[in-house]
Motif scaffolding. Structure first.
Motif, PDB file in Angstrom:
ATOM      1  N   ALA A   1       0.832  -1.209   0.000  1.00 40.07           N
ATOM      2  CA  ALA A   1       0.000   0.000   0.000  1.00 40.07           C
ATOM      3  C   ALA A   1       0.863   1.254   0.000  1.00 40.07           C
ATOM      4  CB  ALA A   1      -0.932   0.003   1.209  1.00 40.07           C
ATOM      5  N   ALA A   2       1.951   1.227   0.788  1.00 40.82           N
ATOM      6  CA  ALA A   2       2.842   2.388   0.840  1.00 40.82           C
ATOM      7  C   ALA A   2       3.521   2.610  -0.506  1.00 40.82           C
ATOM      8  CB  ALA A   2       3.887   2.191   1.927  1.00 40.82           C
ATOM      9  N   GLU A   3       3.857   1.527  -1.191  1.00 38.91           N
ATOM     10  CA  GLU A   3       4.492   1.644  -2.507  1.00 38.91           C
ATOM     11  C   GLU A   3       3.532   2.239  -3.525  1.00 38.91           C
ATOM     12  OE1 GLU A   3       5.879  -2.215  -3.534  1.00 38.91           O
ATOM     13  OE2 GLU A   3       7.130  -2.420  -1.750  1.00 38.91           O
ATOM     14  N   ILE A   4       2.295   1.740  -3.524  1.00 42.61           N
ATOM     15  CA  ILE A   4       1.297   2.213  -4.495  1.00 42.61           C
ATOM     16  C   ILE A   4       0.997   3.690  -4.269  1.00 42.61           C
ATOM     17  CG2 ILE A   4      -1.109   1.996  -5.220  1.00 42.61           C
ATOM     18  CD1 ILE A   4      -0.866  -1.013  -4.659  1.00 42.61           C
ATOM     19  N   GLN A   5       0.873   4.074  -2.995  1.00 47.11           N
ATOM     20  CA  GLN A   5       0.535   5.463  -2.662  1.00 47.11           C
ATOM     21  C   GLN A   5       1.768   6.360  -2.597  1.00 47.11           C
ATOM     22  OE1 GLN A   5      -2.612   5.820   0.504  1.00 47.11           O
ATOM     23  NE2 GLN A   5      -2.295   3.635   0.665  1.00 47.11           N
TER      24      GLN A   5
END
Length: 245
Positions: free
Chosen positions: A95-99
């Motif tokens: 999630a941190a990578e996508i955002q």
């Protein structure tokens, strides 16, 4: 209200019978609300509308008094959907990578994994974990999106009875600490009673019914077998079994 579903009508096809007609539902900040009902009453469809995977034909869904948008809520499906080629740490960092969220470091994610009892599995792969451990990792991945509203779609449905009870206790503990707003789909009436502030019943005639769970918090599994818990279960069984498939 954190979430307000207002006069929503939705059908999968133009000439098909609607799944919902004039659906109205409000969710308060910090509530734990379970959604139950027979198959085909639209439980998962509500989540798809809230995540933006589907768009209402009529009506609107508001979050904090504005139109809800894709990415506003965290979502955890029944299947954990962990990527088998990534470690547990790498999975929860998705999630941190996508955002492109540089605020969440690997060190912080490791602290969270330790907090949910996965200290020894940070660099393990999903196939090396039990079902309950995989669900903890999947929940953490949803949690680390940073969203205040979490949608949990039968997350414990595939687990055995004893593991499910452990996960219910664990989820209650996490929810009480983090004060998130949770919407939870389940077919398990005892689970709905144990976890929820309110239970929403979706009926086959497109109507909805709200039941308040008058059990004190913090909750323990034994409360499902209390006089109040048993009475609630009987009432829910009666309301759902009165409808024909």
């Amino acid at each position: 209200m954190v979430i307000s579903i207002q006069h929503v009508t939705y059908a999968f096809e133009q000439d098909a019978p609607p799944v919902f007609t004039n659906l109205n539902l409000d969710i308060k900040q910090g509530e734990f609300v379970s959604i139950i009902g027979r198959s085909g009453t639209g439980k998962s469809t509500i989540f798809k509308l809230m995540t933006g995977l589907l768009t209402p034909d009529e009506g609107q869904i508001l979050m904090d008094n504005r139109q809800i948008a894709p990415g506003d809520v965290g979502f955890m499906p029944q299947k954990d959907l962990l990527l088998p080629w990534r470690t547990i740490l790498e999975n929860v960092m998705i999630a941190a990578e996508i955002q492109n969220n540089a605020m969440l470091t690997k060190e912080q994610a490791i602290v969270w994994l330790e907090r949910v009892g996965l200290k020894d599995y940070v660099h393990a792969y999903p196939k090396e974990l039990s079902g309950g451990m995989r669900q903890r990792a999947a929940f953490l991945r949803a949690l680390l999106t940073g969203k205040e509203v979490l949608l949990l779609d039968e997350p414990f449905g595939a687990l055995d009875t004893f593991t499910k009870k452990e996960m219910q206790t664990w989820l209650l503990s996490m929810w009480q600490q983090l004060k998130k707003t949770v919407l939870f789909i389940t077919h398990d009436l005892e689970e709905a009673i144990l976890l929820s502030d309110r239970i929403i019943i979706l009926h086959q005639d497109k109507s909805i019914e709200e039941i308040t769970v008058n059990l004190p918090r913090p909750r323990m599994n034994e409360m499902s077998y209390s006089e109040t818990g048993i009475a609630l279960r009987r009432m829910l069984e009666r309301k759902i079994s009165s409808e024909m498939d």
